[in-house]
Motif scaffolding. Structure first.
Motif, short mmCIF file in Angstrom:
data_model
loop_
_atom_site.label_atom_id
_atom_site.label_comp_id
_atom_site.label_asym_id
_atom_site.label_seq_id
_atom_site.Cartn_x
_atom_site.Cartn_y
_atom_site.Cartn_z
N ALA A 173 0.67 -0.43 -10.24
CA ALA A 173 -0.35 0.36 -9.55
C ALA A 173 0.21 1.72 -9.14
N ASP B 165 -5.08 -5.13 -10.00
CA ASP B 165 -5.50 -6.36 -9.33
C ASP B 165 -4.60 -6.69 -8.14
N GLN C 152 0.83 -1.20 0.00
CA GLN C 152 0.00 0.00 0.00
C GLN C 152 0.87 1.26 0.00
N ARG D 276 -7.24 4.23 -5.25
CA ARG D 276 -8.26 3.17 -5.27
C ARG D 276 -8.38 2.57 -6.68
N GLU D 277 -8.46 3.43 -7.69
CA GLU D 277 -8.64 2.95 -9.06
C GLU D 277 -7.39 2.23 -9.56
N THR E 294 -5.20 0.60 -7.73
CA THR E 294 -5.12 -0.68 -7.03
C THR E 294 -6.04 -1.71 -7.67
N ALA E 295 -7.24 -1.27 -8.03
CA ALA E 295 -8.18 -2.19 -8.68
C ALA E 295 -7.71 -2.56 -10.08
N THR F 201 -2.26 -5.34 -0.43
CA THR F 201 -1.87 -4.02 0.08
C THR F 201 -1.23 -4.04 1.46
N GLU F 202 -1.62 -4.99 2.32
CA GLU F 202 -1.07 -5.02 3.69
C GLU F 202 0.21 -5.84 3.80
N GLY G 150 -5.47 -5.43 -4.78
CA GLY G 150 -6.15 -5.07 -3.54
C GLY G 150 -5.89 -6.05 -2.42
N HIS G 151 -5.70 -7.33 -2.77
CA HIS G 151 -5.46 -8.35 -1.74
C HIS G 151 -4.02 -8.36 -1.24
#
Length: 273
Positions: free
Chosen positions: A165, A142, A111, A135-136, A138-139, A147-148, A144-145
């Motif tokens: 991204a 692909d 992230q 946000r856009e 990251t989507a 980020t942490e 989003g899963h």
């Protein structure tokens, strides 16, 4: 991966204009020529693929275009202005760069790496768009899963997608991608080039270094072939990616066939067994 949002598209009056231009550029390391008298322009609204054998000078040319390398001779311009005259922050708002290495110096999370794409816009009105842009991006990539997770602990392909991204979040009018598909599986290779096409359709200038000639043929508006640091051909995929030229440049026989769905060239090796 999800489609790129068009909210930050380049104004239509730029489409077709020259975004970046190299004129008579040569680059030497000591007495060794890496680039030799390359002249090339990149236009808004198009994907330009740089291809060629290993050591042809593709990544070096991309580094010249992004300003990381100063040529030995010749000139480089962005929007008609010498690249060396651009302040660093202003240049970062005009062009984003995805390098091959995909490395960061510290143990940032994925992230945090994506968030870095918004750094050039700190203190500007565009900073109000940070949350949306991140946000856009990251989507679209692909990720989003991821980020942490710590960036150093990601696989090569995951790092490549997180780095993409970051580039997308930067929302620049010029995008330079150095072998963005090298560590990716088939699905994500196609998705990255679909993103490149979507960016060009928004009016952005996209320059992408590729090894896969079929991907170049499928997605690029123009293909430029480099050989031993020289530009040997440039044109549409159909004009450039011919069996004779590829055989001569790469030293390997190939067959070029039209894609039955799109008519674009597919390049496959000729095999005897």
């Amino acid at each position: 991966m999800t489609p790129i949002d068009a909210s930050a598209a380049v104004p239509t009056d730029r489409i077709g204009n020259v975004a970046q231009q190299v004129t008579g550029v040569s680059y030497h390391v000591g007495s060794v020529p890496i680039l030799s008298n390359v002249t090339l322009d990149v236009r808004y609204g198009a994907v330009l693929a740089l291809v060629g054998p290993n050591g042809a000078g593709k990544s070096t040319l991309l580094s010249v275009l992004c300003g990381d390398i100063v040529p030995t001779t010749g000139s480089v311009a962005c929007d008609g202005r010498a690249l060396g005259d651009w302040p660093a922050r202003e240049l970062a708002r005009a062009r984003a760069v995805l390098l091959q290495s995909n490395q960061v110096a510290f143990s940032f999370t994925a992230q945090q790496v994506i968030d870095m794409g918004r750094a050039p816009w700190i203190g500007t009105p565009e900073a109000d768009e940070d949350e949306r842009a991140i946000r856009e991006a990251t989507a679209a990539a692909d990720v989003g899963h991821l980020t942490e997770r710590g960036f150093p602990h990601l696989s090569g392909g995951e790092k490549a997608r997180v780095s993409l991204a970051r580039v997308l979040a930067q929302e620049t009018r010029i995008v330079l991608l150095d072998e963005p598909t090298a560590a990716l599986d088939l699905k994500h290779q196609e998705a990255v080039l679909q993103i490149a096409r979507a960016l060009a359709e928004q009016g952005r200038a996209v320059i992408v270094v590729l090894h896969d000639l079929s991907l170049a043929g499928a997605y690029a508006d123009e293909v430029a072939i480099l050989e031993r640091g020289s530009l040997v051909a440039r044109g549409t995929p159909g004009q450039v990616l011919t069996e004779q030229r590829i055989g001569e440049v790469y030293g390997a026989p190939v067959r070029v066939i039209p894609d039955p769905d799109t008519g674009r060239p597919i390049v496959i090796p000729r095999r005897t067994h």
